[in-house]
Design a protein around this motif. Structure first.
Motif, mmCIF file in Angstrom:
data_model
loop_
_atom_site.group_PDB
_atom_site.id
_atom_site.type_symbol
_atom_site.label_atom_id
_atom_site.label_comp_id
_atom_site.label_asym_id
_atom_site.label_seq_id
_atom_site.Cartn_x
_atom_site.Cartn_y
_atom_site.Cartn_z
ATOM 1 N N VAL A 7 -24.235 -18.503 24.021
ATOM 2 C CA VAL A 7 -24.402 -17.419 23.040
ATOM 3 C C VAL A 7 -23.274 -16.405 23.234
ATOM 4 C CG1 VAL A 7 -25.924 -15.547 22.293
ATOM 5 C CG2 VAL A 7 -26.911 -17.748 22.987
ATOM 6 N N PRO A 8 -22.405 -16.248 22.234
ATOM 7 C CA PRO A 8 -21.288 -15.301 22.383
ATOM 8 C C PRO A 8 -21.695 -13.902 21.933
ATOM 9 C CG PRO A 8 -21.060 -16.454 20.306
ATOM 10 C CD PRO A 8 -22.352 -16.943 20.936
ATOM 11 N N LEU A 9 -21.251 -12.908 22.664
ATOM 12 C CA LEU A 9 -21.573 -11.522 22.284
ATOM 13 C C LEU A 9 -20.379 -10.619 22.574
ATOM 14 C CD1 LEU A 9 -23.722 -9.503 21.283
ATOM 15 C CD2 LEU A 9 -24.449 -9.250 23.676
ATOM 16 N N LYS A 10 -19.912 -9.954 21.521
ATOM 17 C CA LYS A 10 -18.826 -8.975 21.641
ATOM 18 C C LYS A 10 -19.287 -7.789 22.474
ATOM 19 C CE LYS A 10 -16.821 -8.756 17.005
ATOM 20 N NZ LYS A 10 -16.921 -7.907 15.805
ATOM 21 N N PRO A 11 -18.354 -7.002 23.009
ATOM 22 C CA PRO A 11 -18.750 -5.714 23.588
ATOM 23 C C PRO A 11 -19.530 -4.907 22.535
ATOM 24 C CG PRO A 11 -16.467 -6.213 24.113
ATOM 25 C CD PRO A 11 -16.918 -7.261 23.136
ATOM 26 N N LEU A 12 -20.665 -4.344 22.942
ATOM 27 C CA LEU A 12 -21.574 -3.725 21.966
ATOM 28 C C LEU A 12 -20.927 -2.634 21.105
ATOM 29 C CD1 LEU A 12 -24.823 -3.577 24.131
ATOM 30 C CD2 LEU A 12 -24.228 -5.255 22.350
ATOM 31 N N PRO A 13 -20.036 -1.786 21.649
ATOM 32 C CA PRO A 13 -19.456 -0.750 20.776
ATOM 33 C C PRO A 13 -18.649 -1.328 19.606
ATOM 34 C CG PRO A 13 -19.099 -0.222 23.094
ATOM 35 C CD PRO A 13 -19.614 -1.630 23.045
#
Ligand SMILES: Nc1nc2c(ncn2[C@@H]2O[C@H](COP(=O)(O)OP(=O)(O)OP(=O)(O)O)[C@@H](O)[C@H]2O)c(=O)[nH]1
Ligand SMILES: C=C(OP(=O)(O)O)C(=O)O
Length: 212
Positions: A7-13
């Motif tokens: 599951v890929p996730l960008k930095p939240l900001p």
């Protein structure tokens, strides 16, 4: 067959920039984290899933998702989504001896374990396969059976690219919760109508009236 999900996730900001009209800079990172938490929790509750590995450079998200039971892999610096997935699949493959791997987007807050199981069971029939998103242009899941490479081509118009790459499109009915990614305010309303997980429900309740 039991799958390892990446599951890929960008930095939240930086995540969910297309939701800027719906959620301001103060609320958007929390909403993106809630989507990822509900996605990962539902995936971990799926009988066809052996484990979930999140590839991210966001320390808070990594901590929160690990607390749910996911593994985490740090992203490559500035390499982008597809390189992050290849990297994570390589790390997972080395550790799990070529387990079947599927990439799953982190923005599926309505995900239901039983629907994901139907998609993964269908994917087990093909060397490489994918599921189109609810808009019909993108991809929410790309699967590669044991010994096959993922060869991800996510991004704008990825449905056509995955099809052209030889991956088989999974044409299942009644798996809306696996197709319903959330990029826009309209997508969020559609996901809320399907029924989202508890973290997204709580985060969406903090949005201004009319945006929920
Ligand atoms: N690890 C990692 N994940 C990424 C990267 N780029 C995108 N993603 C994730 O891949 C999925 C689809 O990403 P996008 O649609 O490009 O980005 P998004 O944050 O969902 O939405 P927008 O900012 O509106 O484009 C989401 O789960 C993102 O968090 C990346 O460079 N590294
Ligand atoms: C990256 C993708 O997702 P999104 O619709 O979130 O951009 C994609 O569909 O390939």
């Amino acid at each position: 067959m039991q799958w390892t999900l990446v599951v890929p996730l960008k930095p939240l900001p930086q995540a969910k920039s297309r939701l800027a009209d719906t959620a301001d800079d103060g609320l958007r990172p929390g909403l993106a984290l809630a989507f990822a938490q509900d996605t990962v929790a539902a995936a971990l509750g799926c009988p066809a899933v052996r484990d979930v590995v999140v590839v991210t450079n966001d320390a808070l998200a990594a901590r929160e998702l690990a607390a749910l039971g996911a593994g985490t892999v740090p992203d490559l610096p500035r390499a982008g989504l597809n390189a992050a997935l290849v990297h994570a699949a390589t790390v997972v493959g080395a550790a799990r001896r070529a387990a079947p791997v599927a990439a799953l987007n982190a923005d599926l807050p309505a995900l239901r374990p039983a629907e994901l199981a139907r998609v993964l069971d269908a994917a087990a029939e093909f060397p490489r396969s994918f599921l189109a998103d609810s808009a019909g242009l993108g991809t929410t899941l790309l699967a590669a059976r044991r010994g096959r490479e993922l060869r991800p081509q996510f991004g704008v118009g990825s449905r056509a690219r995955h099809r052209a790459s030889g991956a088989v499109e999974l044409t299942l009915d009644a798996v809306d919760s696996v197709r319903q990614d959330v990029d826009t305010g309209g997508d969020l309303r559609a996901a809320l109508a399907l029924g989202v997980g508890p973290r997204t429900a709580a985060a969406a309740a903090r949005l201004p009236a009319g945006q929920q």
